[in-house]
Design an enzyme around this catalytic site. Structure first.
Site, PDB file in Angstrom:
ATOM      1  N   GLY A 169      61.603   2.540 -42.499  1.00  0.00           N
ATOM      2  CA  GLY A 169      61.702   3.340 -43.711  1.00  0.00           C
ATOM      3  C   GLY A 169      63.162   3.604 -44.040  1.00  0.00           C
ATOM      4  O   GLY A 169      64.062   2.855 -43.643  1.00  0.00           O
ATOM      5  N   GLY A 170      63.376   4.718 -44.723  1.00  0.00           N
ATOM      6  CA  GLY A 170      64.745   5.062 -45.121  1.00  0.00           C
ATOM      7  C   GLY A 170      65.670   5.210 -43.937  1.00  0.00           C
ATOM      8  O   GLY A 170      66.899   5.126 -44.081  1.00  0.00           O
TER       9      GLY A 170
HETATM   10  C1  HXC Z   1      56.355  12.787 -35.975  1.00  0.00           C
HETATM   11  C2  HXC Z   1      55.929  10.949 -34.728  1.00  0.00           C
HETATM   12  C3  HXC Z   1      56.500  10.123 -35.717  1.00  0.00           C
HETATM   13  C4  HXC Z   1      57.013  10.738 -36.880  1.00  0.00           C
HETATM   14  C5  HXC Z   1      55.861   8.886 -34.115  1.00  0.00           C
HETATM   15  N1  HXC Z   1      55.533  10.129 -33.759  1.00  0.00           N
HETATM   16  N2  HXC Z   1      56.449   8.843 -35.326  1.00  0.00           N
HETATM   17  N3  HXC Z   1      55.870  12.268 -34.858  1.00  0.00           N
HETATM   18  N4  HXC Z   1      56.924  12.076 -36.971  1.00  0.00           N
HETATM   19  N5  HXC Z   1      57.602  10.036 -37.859  1.00  0.00           N
HETATM   20  C6  HXC Z   1      54.916  10.563 -32.523  1.00  0.00           C
HETATM   21  C7  HXC Z   1      53.470  10.147 -32.396  1.00  0.00           C
HETATM   22  O1  HXC Z   1      52.649  11.098 -33.004  1.00  0.00           O
HETATM   23  C8  HXC Z   1      53.298  10.101 -30.892  1.00  0.00           C
HETATM   24  O2  HXC Z   1      53.121  11.400 -30.407  1.00  0.00           O
HETATM   25  C9  HXC Z   1      54.649   9.640 -30.411  1.00  0.00           C
HETATM   26  O3  HXC Z   1      55.564   9.913 -31.461  1.00  0.00           O
HETATM   27  C10 HXC Z   1      54.691   8.162 -30.120  1.00  0.00           C
HETATM   28  O4  HXC Z   1      54.132   7.459 -31.228  1.00  0.00           O
HETATM   29  P1  HXC Z   1      53.017   6.343 -31.063  1.00  0.00           P
HETATM   30  O5  HXC Z   1      52.473   6.112 -32.411  1.00  0.00           O
HETATM   31  O6  HXC Z   1      52.063   6.720 -29.984  1.00  0.00           O
HETATM   32  O7  HXC Z   1      53.896   5.150 -30.533  1.00  0.00           O
HETATM   33  P2  HXC Z   1      53.812   3.607 -30.915  1.00  0.00           P
HETATM   34  O8  HXC Z   1      52.395   3.149 -30.805  1.00  0.00           O
HETATM   35  O9  HXC Z   1      54.835   2.954 -30.109  1.00  0.00           O
HETATM   36  O10 HXC Z   1      54.233   3.520 -32.441  1.00  0.00           O
HETATM   37  C11 HXC Z   1      55.533   3.868 -32.825  1.00  0.00           C
HETATM   38  C12 HXC Z   1      55.608   3.907 -34.371  1.00  0.00           C
HETATM   39  C13 HXC Z   1      54.478   4.806 -34.924  1.00  0.00           C
HETATM   40  C14 HXC Z   1      55.450   2.484 -34.900  1.00  0.00           C
HETATM   41  C15 HXC Z   1      56.997   4.406 -34.722  1.00  0.00           C
HETATM   42  O11 HXC Z   1      54.499   6.054 -34.213  1.00  0.00           O
HETATM   43  C16 HXC Z   1      54.623   5.059 -36.363  1.00  0.00           C
HETATM   44  O12 HXC Z   1      54.238   4.244 -37.192  1.00  0.00           O
HETATM   45  N6  HXC Z   1      55.106   6.287 -36.696  1.00  0.00           N
HETATM   46  C17 HXC Z   1      55.245   6.682 -38.056  1.00  0.00           C
HETATM   47  C18 HXC Z   1      56.380   5.939 -38.683  1.00  0.00           C
HETATM   48  C19 HXC Z   1      56.632   6.421 -40.055  1.00  0.00           C
HETATM   49  O13 HXC Z   1      55.877   6.145 -40.981  1.00  0.00           O
HETATM   50  N7  HXC Z   1      57.690   7.246 -40.206  1.00  0.00           N
HETATM   51  C20 HXC Z   1      58.069   7.777 -41.438  1.00  0.00           C
HETATM   52  C21 HXC Z   1      58.904   6.630 -42.058  1.00  0.00           C
HETATM   53  S1  HXC Z   1      59.574   7.099 -43.565  1.00  0.00           S
HETATM   54  P3  HXC Z   1      52.324  11.724 -29.054  1.00  0.00           P
HETATM   55  O14 HXC Z   1      52.303  13.213 -29.014  1.00  0.00           O
HETATM   56  O15 HXC Z   1      50.992  11.084 -29.197  1.00  0.00           O
HETATM   57  O16 HXC Z   1      53.149  11.120 -27.947  1.00  0.00           O
HETATM   58  C22 HXC Z   1      61.015   7.701 -43.147  1.00  0.00           C
HETATM   59  C23 HXC Z   1      61.683   8.217 -44.289  1.00  0.00           C
HETATM   60  C24 HXC Z   1      63.148   8.371 -44.041  1.00  0.00           C
HETATM   61  O17 HXC Z   1      61.432   7.708 -42.071  1.00  0.00           O
HETATM   62  C25 HXC Z   1      63.701   8.673 -45.369  1.00  0.00           C
HETATM   63  C26 HXC Z   1      65.155   8.735 -45.331  1.00  0.00           C
HETATM   64  C27 HXC Z   1      65.661   8.695 -46.737  1.00  0.00           C
END
Ligand code: HXC
Length: 510
Positions: A169-170
């Site tokens: 993402g960002g």
């Molecule tokens: C809060 C998060 C998180 C997030 C992961 N976790 N991403 N918590 N915010 N963004 C937590 C999970 O709930 C989990 O908690 C632990 O971290 C590990 O994640 P898993 O999913 O179990 O690990 P994995 O299978 O390795 O997958 C990793 C991952 C996936 C691919 C990163 O977690 C994922 O898709 N996360 C969301 C990514 C996302 O969409 N982020 C927002 C992007 S937009 P527990 O307690 O179970 O251990 C963005 C905008 C930025 O970032 C903008 C800037 C301008």
């Protein structure tokens, strides 16, 4: 007092466990080190001083008030690499997936601010699920604050990103604004939108690795400067790379003792250029034979291989090397190679690193793909970067220097300080065949006449003398003396001062 100290120690132990042993084990099972282990490998032993160990997030939505971890998913502080100061942040995937909250961002900003004040580089070890979902806009604001600080630090202190896990993402835009991105093979990826979104929007089915893994970014997009096989190698190579860099834009890079004599010559260079001008040779050979101990840290080696960029040392001093590579696309300049080299030249110029340019370029790559893709603007980037650079610039033409590409490649006309050519140099508007086809179109059906014209053209231009007569070359040098001549030049240019006219900033053709 004793109680407090015991409490402190136990709080530290708790903090050092990040998201807990289970998650640490999971991190290890994936072949990844934890955030703290990475810092231990990166920095000199016992040099790390951690800050904000006990900082916690302040989010109260989604039951987060009962779900806190000291440090909030990022380990920050300072330490040394081979005795030189560096600031570090290392995202802890075991805590909320290393996701960025408002306080996590504040911790990163604090070390960046300290680094700017002290005039020392920042190395970011990225391993994060992106914006902390529970925090919403507060997390987005945190990212924007980090971006802003990246921008202000750009050109002031070197910034290096080592992507060691997800970066999506960002979030990718923070590494994207740093000077260099290193990745770890098979365990890191970077993309703006993930495979699921890609499928929904474009119907393409692609894996995370294909979309944004290390091999994608080192071969297809050119986003990453290097990829390494695991965390330890990536961190050790980052240490090696760091040694080439100055601490900030007001300092010179460190001088490192070299066992390689400054007066060393290399006779094998005299026979390196093939007698057939269409036959390639490996420009890497020239580079490793002229730099100290053959030690060359190449950047983007698998992307736009028609130009080689990287750092090395000569006489113990860091130099940036830019070299056309006749083995790939005959060393032509194209969109990718122009962008690659332009960014590198600008990095060197920001950080007082002299630029050594090795030229063997038959021109710009022709074709609709290049024209439609904007080679005019992209080629201009390299021209602009060389022309604005005020660091010492030493250029060696080993063989071809044709057309606009001759001008672009740190020619005398772009304020080259020392422009040398080997006796094998050919400096002309174009190669003999192309020139004769245009000039003598009427004789195209007379092979004897064409041969005669070609010979005359080659006699005139397939040598360095016309340019040397005009002073566009400072000297024609023997290949075996190349190292010696460059080092003599660098010593003289060590006190070079040159300033561009005052401006707010330039308007490089982006
Ligand atoms: C809060 C998060 C998180 C997030 C992961 N976790 N991403 N918590 N915010 N963004 C937590 C999970 O709930 C989990 O908690 C632990 O971290 C590990 O994640 P898993 O999913 O179990 O690990 P994995 O299978 O390795 O997958 C990793 C991952 C996936 C691919 C990163 O977690 C994922 O898709 N996360 C969301 C990514 C996302 O969409 N982020 C927002 C992007 S937009 P527990 O307690 O179970 O251990 C963005 C905008 C930025 O970032 C903008 C800037 C301008």
């Amino acid at each position: 007092m004793k109680d407090i100290i015991e409490q402190l120690e136990s709080a530290r132990e708790h903090a050092y466990l990040g998201g807990g042993q289970k998650r640490i084990d999971a991190q290890h099972d994936r072949g990844k080190l934890t955030a703290r282990e990475r810092i231990q490998v990166l920095l000199d032993p016992d040099s790390f001083e951690e800050y904000d160990t006990f900082v916690e997030h302040r989010c109260t939505d989604f039951g987060m008030e009962d779900n806190t971890y000291p440090g909030d998913g990022v380990v920050t502080g300072s330490g040394t690499i081979n005795g030189r100061l560096v600031y570090v942040f290392s995202q802890d995937f075991t805590v909320f997936g290393g996701s960025l909250s408002a306080t996590h961002a504040q911790k990163i900003l604090k070390v960046m601010d300290m680094a700017m004040k002290a005039g020392a580089p920042v190395i970011g070890l990225n391993d994060s699920g992106g914006a902390r979902i529970q925090e919403g806009v507060d997390a987005l604001a945190g990212y924007a604050d980090v971006f802003q600080q990246n921008i202000l630090a750009s050109g002031v202190i070197p910034q290096i990103s080592v992507v060691m896990g997800p970066c999506a993402g960002g979030a990718v835009y923070s590494p994207a604004m740093t000077d260099f991105i290193f990745m770890v093979q098979d365990s890191s990826y970077m993309f703006v939108t993930g495979p699921d979104v890609v499928k929904t929007v474009t119907n393409e089915v692609v894996t995370q690795e294909e979309l944004g893994g290390a091999s994608t970014h080192t071969t297809k997009s050119g986003i990453a400067d290097r990829a390494f096989e695991n965390d330890v190698v990536a961190l050790m190579q980052t240490r090696r790379f760091y040694d080439f860099l100055p601490l900030n834009n007001r300092q010179k890079p460190p001088k490192r003792p070299s066992f390689d004599s400054a007066t060393r010559t290399d006779a094998s260079l005299d026979s390196l250029i093939p007698s057939n001008p269409n036959k390639p040779y490996d420009m890497h050979e020239v580079i490793t034979k002229i730099v100290d101990e053959g030690d060359f840290f190449e950047l983007q080696p698998a992307y736009a291989g028609n130009i080689i960029t990287g750092l090395a040392r000569m006489d113990g001093e860091t130099v940036g090397i830019v070299a056309n590579q006749p083995m790939v696309l005959a060393g032509c300049l194209d969109i990718a190679s122009s962008r690659k080299a332009a960014r590198f030249v600008r990095f060197c110029d920001c950080f007082n690193i002299p630029i050594i340019t090795l030229v063997d370029v038959p021109g710009f790559l022709p074709g609709t793909a290049q024209e439609y893709g904007g080679i005019i603007k992209h080629g201009a980037k390299l021209l602009f970067a060389y022309g604005e650079a005020t660091v010492p610039k030493i250029t060696i033409i080993t063989r071809k220097a044709y057309g606009g590409a001759y001008d672009v490649m740190a020619s005398k006309h772009l304020r080259g300080d020392l422009n040398y050519a080997w006796p094998s140099a050919e400096i002309a508007v174009m190669g003999a065949k192309g020139a004769v086809e245009i000039l003598y179109r009427k004789d195209k059906d007379d092979p004897d006449k064409i041969a005669e014209h070609t010979q005359r053209y080659e006699d005139l231009f397939a040598n360095p003398f016309v340019a040397a007569k005009r002073g566009f070359l400072d000297e024609v040098i023997m290949p075996h003396n190349t190292r010696l001549r460059i080092i003599k030049g660098l010593r003289k240019l060590a006190s070079k001062t040159l300033e561009n006219p005052w401006k707010k900033h330039d308007n490089i053709p982006l």
